[in-house]
Design a protein around this motif. Sequence first.
Motif, PDB file in Angstrom:
ATOM      1  N   GLU A   1     -55.111  26.577 -18.641  1.00 40.16           N
ATOM      2  CA  GLU A   1     -54.076  25.973 -17.796  1.00 40.16           C
ATOM      3  C   GLU A   1     -54.613  25.663 -16.395  1.00 40.16           C
ATOM      4  O   GLU A   1     -54.261  24.647 -15.801  1.00 40.16           O
ATOM      5  CB  GLU A   1     -52.881  26.921 -17.694  1.00 40.16           C
ATOM      6  CG  GLU A   1     -52.124  27.084 -19.010  1.00 40.16           C
ATOM      7  CD  GLU A   1     -50.977  28.070 -18.898  1.00 40.16           C
ATOM      8  OE1 GLU A   1     -50.888  28.737 -17.842  1.00 40.16           O
ATOM      9  OE2 GLU A   1     -50.188  28.183 -19.854  1.00 40.16           O
ATOM     10  N   LYS A   2     -55.476  26.537 -15.888  1.00 45.07           N
ATOM     11  CA  LYS A   2     -56.060  26.315 -14.557  1.00 45.07           C
ATOM     12  C   LYS A   2     -56.972  25.099 -14.557  1.00 45.07           C
ATOM     13  O   LYS A   2     -57.029  24.342 -13.584  1.00 45.07           O
ATOM     14  CB  LYS A   2     -56.828  27.564 -14.124  1.00 45.07           C
ATOM     15  CG  LYS A   2     -57.330  27.503 -12.701  1.00 45.07           C
ATOM     16  CD  LYS A   2     -57.997  28.814 -12.306  1.00 45.07           C
ATOM     17  CE  LYS A   2     -58.482  28.762 -10.866  1.00 45.07           C
ATOM     18  NZ  LYS A   2     -59.133  30.038 -10.458  1.00 45.07           N
ATOM     19  N   GLU A   3     -57.709  24.906 -15.665  1.00 47.45           N
ATOM     20  CA  GLU A   3     -58.611  23.755 -15.760  1.00 47.45           C
ATOM     21  C   GLU A   3     -57.837  22.440 -15.802  1.00 47.45           C
ATOM     22  O   GLU A   3     -58.352  21.399 -15.390  1.00 47.45           O
ATOM     23  CB  GLU A   3     -59.491  23.882 -17.000  1.00 47.45           C
ATOM     24  CG  GLU A   3     -60.524  24.997 -16.888  1.00 47.45           C
ATOM     25  CD  GLU A   3     -61.323  25.161 -18.160  1.00 47.45           C
ATOM     26  OE1 GLU A   3     -60.966  24.500 -19.165  1.00 47.45           O
ATOM     27  OE2 GLU A   3     -62.294  25.949 -18.164  1.00 47.45           O
ATOM     28  N   ARG A   4     -56.609  22.484 -16.330  1.00 46.01           N
ATOM     29  CA  ARG A   4     -55.803  21.264 -16.404  1.00 46.01           C
ATOM     30  C   ARG A   4     -55.245  20.864 -15.036  1.00 46.01           C
ATOM     31  O   ARG A   4     -54.903  19.704 -14.825  1.00 46.01           O
ATOM     32  CB  ARG A   4     -54.645  21.463 -17.388  1.00 46.01           C
ATOM     33  CG  ARG A   4     -55.090  21.649 -18.846  1.00 46.01           C
ATOM     34  CD  ARG A   4     -53.907  21.538 -19.775  1.00 46.01           C
ATOM     35  NE  ARG A   4     -54.247  21.901 -21.144  1.00 46.01           N
ATOM     36  CZ  ARG A   4     -53.973  23.071 -21.688  1.00 46.01           C
ATOM     37  NH1 ARG A   4     -53.326  23.983 -20.982  1.00 46.01           N
ATOM     38  NH2 ARG A   4     -54.310  23.326 -22.935  1.00 46.01           N
ATOM     39  N   LEU A   5     -55.123  21.823 -14.126  1.00 46.68           N
ATOM     40  CA  LEU A   5     -54.548  21.527 -12.811  1.00 46.68           C
ATOM     41  C   LEU A   5     -55.509  20.676 -11.986  1.00 46.68           C
ATOM     42  O   LEU A   5     -56.732  20.816 -12.102  1.00 46.68           O
ATOM     43  CB  LEU A   5     -54.244  22.836 -12.060  1.00 46.68           C
ATOM     44  CG  LEU A   5     -53.177  23.744 -12.677  1.00 46.68           C
ATOM     45  CD1 LEU A   5     -53.091  25.050 -11.889  1.00 46.68           C
ATOM     46  CD2 LEU A   5     -51.815  23.057 -12.690  1.00 46.68           C
ATOM     47  N   PRO A   6     -54.980  19.788 -11.140  1.00 44.54           N
ATOM     48  CA  PRO A   6     -55.860  18.982 -10.271  1.00 44.54           C
ATOM     49  C   PRO A   6     -56.563  19.860  -9.243  1.00 44.54           C
ATOM     50  O   PRO A   6     -55.987  20.810  -8.716  1.00 44.54           O
ATOM     51  CB  PRO A   6     -54.883  18.010  -9.591  1.00 44.54           C
ATOM     52  CG  PRO A   6     -53.539  18.668  -9.676  1.00 44.54           C
ATOM     53  CD  PRO A   6     -53.556  19.462 -10.957  1.00 44.54           C
TER      54      PRO A   6
ATOM     55  N   ALA B   1     -55.980  35.751 -20.890  1.00 41.33           N
ATOM     56  CA  ALA B   1     -56.946  35.262 -19.899  1.00 41.33           C
ATOM     57  C   ALA B   1     -57.471  33.880 -20.276  1.00 41.33           C
ATOM     58  O   ALA B   1     -57.617  33.002 -19.424  1.00 41.33           O
ATOM     59  CB  ALA B   1     -58.100  36.255 -19.777  1.00 41.33           C
ATOM     60  N   GLU B   2     -57.737  33.669 -21.557  1.00 39.70           N
ATOM     61  CA  GLU B   2     -58.209  32.355 -22.011  1.00 39.70           C
ATOM     62  C   GLU B   2     -57.139  31.292 -21.806  1.00 39.70           C
ATOM     63  O   GLU B   2     -57.437  30.163 -21.394  1.00 39.70           O
ATOM     64  CB  GLU B   2     -58.593  32.429 -23.488  1.00 39.70           C
ATOM     65  CG  GLU B   2     -59.853  33.251 -23.750  1.00 39.70           C
ATOM     66  CD  GLU B   2     -60.175  33.347 -25.218  1.00 39.70           C
ATOM     67  OE1 GLU B   2     -59.399  32.768 -26.028  1.00 39.70           O
ATOM     68  OE2 GLU B   2     -61.175  33.999 -25.578  1.00 39.70           O
ATOM     69  N   LYS B   3     -55.888  31.642 -22.070  1.00 42.14           N
ATOM     70  CA  LYS B   3     -54.792  30.689 -21.880  1.00 42.14           C
ATOM     71  C   LYS B   3     -54.641  30.308 -20.404  1.00 42.14           C
ATOM     72  O   LYS B   3     -54.467  29.135 -20.065  1.00 42.14           O
ATOM     73  CB  LYS B   3     -53.484  31.300 -22.395  1.00 42.14           C
ATOM     74  CG  LYS B   3     -52.290  30.364 -22.302  1.00 42.14           C
ATOM     75  CD  LYS B   3     -51.037  31.011 -22.845  1.00 42.14           C
ATOM     76  CE  LYS B   3     -49.846  30.073 -22.714  1.00 42.14           C
ATOM     77  NZ  LYS B   3     -48.593  30.708 -23.214  1.00 42.14           N
ATOM     78  N   GLU B   4     -54.709  31.310 -19.517  1.00 43.02           N
ATOM     79  CA  GLU B   4     -54.604  31.034 -18.080  1.00 43.02           C
ATOM     80  C   GLU B   4     -55.766  30.177 -17.595  1.00 43.02           C
ATOM     81  O   GLU B   4     -55.594  29.315 -16.732  1.00 43.02           O
ATOM     82  CB  GLU B   4     -54.556  32.351 -17.309  1.00 43.02           C
ATOM     83  CG  GLU B   4     -53.278  33.151 -17.530  1.00 43.02           C
ATOM     84  CD  GLU B   4     -53.290  34.471 -16.800  1.00 43.02           C
ATOM     85  OE1 GLU B   4     -54.366  34.837 -16.266  1.00 43.02           O
ATOM     86  OE2 GLU B   4     -52.243  35.162 -16.765  1.00 43.02           O
ATOM     87  N   MET B   5     -56.963  30.421 -18.136  1.00 48.36           N
ATOM     88  CA  MET B   5     -58.127  29.630 -17.750  1.00 48.36           C
ATOM     89  C   MET B   5     -57.959  28.177 -18.173  1.00 48.36           C
ATOM     90  O   MET B   5     -58.270  27.250 -17.404  1.00 48.36           O
ATOM     91  CB  MET B   5     -59.382  30.225 -18.387  1.00 48.36           C
ATOM     92  CG  MET B   5     -60.667  29.511 -17.989  1.00 48.36           C
ATOM     93  SD  MET B   5     -61.024  29.637 -16.220  1.00 48.36           S
ATOM     94  CE  MET B   5     -61.415  31.392 -16.130  1.00 48.36           C
TER      95      MET B   5
END
Length: 210
Positions: A82-87, A76-80
Amino acid sequence: VEEAYAEIGVHGVLVEEANEGEDEGDLEEEESGKGGNGEGGCLSSDEEEEEEEDDTCEHTPECRVEMYREMAEEKAEKEMREKERLPRERDYEQEHAAAKERVRKLEEEGKVRQVNEGKWAFSFDESKHKGKAVIFEVHVAKHLDSSLIDVDVHPAYVSVVIKNKCLRLNLPAEVDASSAKAQRSKTTGHLVDTMPKVSLLSKIKHDRLK
């Protein structure tokens, strides 16, 4: 001479006694070391039980549940991250509405000047409709949603807000703004605005009414 010899003798005896004491101490330490954990430093029964518990812990349901929980948290932390890096997704409709309100407010205040913020290609054509209308065409992308286009026609200029950017141009002739008609080409997607010209007779009637 005897005194010197005696001193050496006494000194020699003390050294020998000290050496003998050290040897005895070493022997005691070796013996105590042998008897500490049984034979040859073997593990005690308590330590053996602790190792057995560590070996069996991974196979218990509680340990497996804890392991899966930690894995889920890490995922879950990894997905979060990665989501923060997305525009971030833009709300184009909201941006367009805000831009339209800003442009129309400036025009109401009389702050009107020619501008082409989106660098749109455009053209004017007065050859059609027997020269009685001005055809204004803007090369808008075909896939652009019509909800992101707002046209406002005035007698002397036309103002278009396209995807929160303004295109405002002076017209080559005075037009009847109330009779203007804006359409999208089904083939190209271009914006086509047909604006009837104000006839000489209409101008005379209009001037008389003033």
